[in-house]
Design an enzyme around this catalytic site. Structure first.
Site, short mmCIF file in Angstrom:
data_model
loop_
_atom_site.label_atom_id
_atom_site.label_comp_id
_atom_site.label_asym_id
_atom_site.label_seq_id
_atom_site.Cartn_x
_atom_site.Cartn_y
_atom_site.Cartn_z
N CYS A 132 0.84 -1.24 -0.07
CA CYS A 132 0.03 -0.10 -0.01
C CYS A 132 0.78 1.22 0.18
O CYS A 132 1.91 1.09 -0.15
CB CYS A 132 -0.98 0.06 1.21
N GLY B 264 2.67 1.05 3.75
CA GLY B 264 3.11 -0.41 4.16
C GLY B 264 2.19 -0.64 5.54
O GLY B 264 2.01 -1.82 5.81
N HIS C 268 14.11 -15.21 11.33
CA HIS C 268 13.99 -14.99 12.65
C HIS C 268 12.62 -15.02 13.06
O HIS C 268 12.20 -15.42 14.16
CB HIS C 268 14.58 -13.99 13.34
#
Length: 99
Positions: A21, A24, A54
């Site tokens: 977008c 974001g 991670h």
């Protein structure tokens, strides 16, 4: 769009998603409302890599007004090629889906 795409990932119709977008931020918030979605808002290669290694992110969120197209392409390639390391990160990631 985040709702429809997130449901595809949750139902295993898709493995991962790339959501974009303006900044974001909105798309990542909308995606993370869904249990089982781990959307990472990234704007650099390092955080993109670690979002997979991670955090086992299954959604890469980016801002079209923040990340230039050449960098976005590189981030997508990195994100798609990385895998979750598990190990010491596994317990923390499992806690994300607790009620």
């Amino acid at each position: 769009f985040a709702d429809v795409a997130a449901k595809k990932i949750i139902s295993d119709d898709a493995e991962r998603g790339i959501f974009i977008c303006g900044t974001g931020i909105g798309i990542s918030i909308a995606a993370n409302r869904h249990k089982g979605i781990r959307a990472a808002l990234c704007s650099d290669i390092y955080s993109t890599r670690l979002s997979r290694q991670h955090n086992n992110a299954n959604v890469l969120a980016m801002g079209a007004n923040i990340v230039a197209l050449p960098l976005a392409k590189e981030m997508i390639n990195v994100w798609l090629s990385e895998s979750f390391e598990g190990g010491r990160h596994e317990r923390r990631v499992c806690k994300l889906d607790l009620d």
